[in-house]
Design a protein around this motif. Structure first.
Motif, PDB file in Angstrom:
ATOM      1  N   PRO A 201       0.803  -1.237   0.000  1.00 50.62           N
ATOM      2  CA  PRO A 201       0.000   0.000   0.000  1.00 50.62           C
ATOM      3  C   PRO A 201       0.835   1.287   0.000  1.00 50.62           C
ATOM      4  N   ALA A 202       2.032   1.226   0.559  1.00 51.32           N
ATOM      5  CA  ALA A 202       2.869   2.425   0.658  1.00 51.32           C
ATOM      6  C   ALA A 202       3.213   3.004  -0.703  1.00 51.32           C
ATOM      7  N   PHE A 203       3.207   2.169  -1.742  1.00 51.52           N
ATOM      8  CA  PHE A 203       3.520   2.673  -3.080  1.00 51.52           C
ATOM      9  C   PHE A 203       2.328   3.375  -3.725  1.00 51.52           C
ATOM     10  N   ALA A 204       1.153   3.228  -3.137  1.00 52.66           N
ATOM     11  CA  ALA A 204      -0.049   3.978  -3.542  1.00 52.66           C
ATOM     12  C   ALA A 204      -0.358   3.871  -5.028  1.00 52.66           C
ATOM     13  N   HIS A 205      -0.557   2.649  -5.495  1.00 52.25           N
ATOM     14  CA  HIS A 205      -0.965   2.433  -6.879  1.00 52.25           C
ATOM     15  C   HIS A 205      -2.329   1.760  -6.928  1.00 52.25           C
ATOM     16  N   THR A 206      -2.973   1.870  -8.083  1.00 53.81           N
ATOM     17  CA  THR A 206      -4.312   1.335  -8.259  1.00 53.81           C
ATOM     18  C   THR A 206      -4.269  -0.126  -8.688  1.00 53.81           C
ATOM     19  N   PHE A 207      -5.452  -0.711  -8.777  1.00 52.95           N
ATOM     20  CA  PHE A 207      -5.623  -2.083  -9.256  1.00 52.95           C
ATOM     21  C   PHE A 207      -5.036  -2.251 -10.650  1.00 52.95           C
ATOM     22  N   TYR A 208      -5.159  -1.222 -11.489  1.00 52.55           N
ATOM     23  CA  TYR A 208      -4.691  -1.310 -12.870  1.00 52.55           C
ATOM     24  C   TYR A 208      -3.171  -1.452 -12.937  1.00 52.55           C
ATOM     25  N   PHE A 209      -2.484  -0.807 -12.015  1.00 56.79           N
ATOM     26  CA  PHE A 209      -1.032  -0.937 -11.974  1.00 56.79           C
ATOM     27  C   PHE A 209      -0.639  -2.365 -11.592  1.00 56.79           C
ATOM     28  N   ARG A 210      -1.375  -2.953 -10.665  1.00 53.62           N
ATOM     29  CA  ARG A 210      -1.076  -4.326 -10.254  1.00 53.62           C
ATOM     30  C   ARG A 210      -1.324  -5.306 -11.398  1.00 53.62           C
ATOM     31  N   VAL A 211      -2.369  -5.047 -12.179  1.00 55.14           N
ATOM     32  CA  VAL A 211      -2.618  -5.868 -13.369  1.00 55.14           C
ATOM     33  C   VAL A 211      -1.455  -5.731 -14.343  1.00 55.14           C
ATOM     34  N   PHE A 212      -0.994  -4.493 -14.526  1.00 51.95           N
ATOM     35  CA  PHE A 212       0.157  -4.233 -15.390  1.00 51.95           C
ATOM     36  C   PHE A 212       1.388  -4.983 -14.887  1.00 51.95           C
ATOM     37  N   ALA A 213       1.645  -4.943 -13.586  1.00 51.95           N
ATOM     38  CA  ALA A 213       2.804  -5.627 -12.999  1.00 51.95           C
ATOM     39  C   ALA A 213       2.736  -7.129 -13.240  1.00 51.95           C
ATOM     40  N   CYS A 214       1.560  -7.709 -13.021  1.00 50.43           N
ATOM     41  CA  CYS A 214       1.392  -9.153 -13.234  1.00 50.43           C
ATOM     42  C   CYS A 214       1.582  -9.518 -14.698  1.00 50.43           C
ATOM     43  N   LEU A 215       1.050  -8.671 -15.599  1.00 55.58           N
ATOM     44  CA  LEU A 215       1.182  -8.931 -17.036  1.00 55.58           C
ATOM     45  C   LEU A 215       2.646  -8.882 -17.465  1.00 55.58           C
ATOM     46  N   MET A 216       3.368  -7.859 -17.015  1.00 60.69           N
ATOM     47  CA  MET A 216       4.778  -7.722 -17.381  1.00 60.69           C
ATOM     48  C   MET A 216       5.599  -8.900 -16.861  1.00 60.69           C
TER      49      MET A 216
END
Length: 207
Positions: A167-182
């Motif tokens: 949570p400290a990095f303060a990113h949205t669900f879409y960023f996490r999807v991007f991270a998983c995809l990459m």
């Protein structure tokens, strides 16, 4: 509707830009087909082994610039999402993802390409330089200790996914999807490296 079109435009433009595979282009300038030499991967590490440091430097700069320019295009399109205190530019994420996908499956070179790690790193630096530095530190440490570039890349990709949920990095669900995809794309493209690592036949980097 306009935002969706902008996101698809960012993805498409990022893909077309990413498809300019620097290793293949530099190889042609040197009169070599990089995809048929060495490990046959059209990326930085194979270029360094096959064509030397000068050629590798051009590939390094080219792959980084692709990620940066793609992100600037996405940033210019300016589609943002908000979740509490988190705010992410999804058009930037789409353009960055497109650049990595294009690098790996280049439309100009028969949908063949590299493994996308360097371009993905450039995209991450454009999006969250703090997170990128942490992943880069893990990559450098792993390569320094083991001399396996592939292992460093895989570890950094997996770690990227893990810290994207902090949570400290303060990113949205879409960023996490991007991270998983990459991470999925990078690990998928490293299947042969994983097999060689497990069998003890993976090439080590010579400093």
């Amino acid at each position: 509707m306009i935002d969706i079109l902008k996101i698809f435009a960012a993805l498409a433009l990022g893909y077309l830009l990413g498809s300019l595979n620097t290793a293949v282009i530099v190889g042609k300038i040197y009169g070599k087909d990089i995809s048929s030499l060495g490990s046959k991967n059209a990326g930085l590490t194979n270029t360094l082994r096959v064509l030397g440091k000068s050629a590798a430097a051009f590939v390094l700069v080219g792959d980084i610039l692709k990620g940066i320019i793609a992100c600037l295009i996405g940033l210019r399109l300016g589609v943002y999402v908000y979740s509490g205190e988190a705010k992410d530019c999804v058009s930037l994420l789409a353009a960055g993802a497109g650049a990595v996908i294009g690098h790996n499956w280049a439309v100009y070179f028969g949908f063949k390409g590299g493994k996308g790690a360097l371009t993905a790193a450039a995209v991450l630096f454009m999006f969250d330089w703090g997170m990128a530095l942490i992943c880069l530190g893990l990559f450098v440490t792993t390569v320094a200790l083991t001399r396996y570039v592939s292992l460093g890349t895989i570890c950094a990709a997996m770690f990227f996914v893990a810290i994207s949920f902090i949570p400290a990095f303060a990113h949205t669900f879409y960023f996490r999807v991007f991270a998983c995809l990459m991470a999925f794309i990078i690990i998928f493209k490293h299947q042969e490296n994983i097999r060689r690592l497990l069998s003890g036949t993976e090439n080590k980097l010579t400093f």
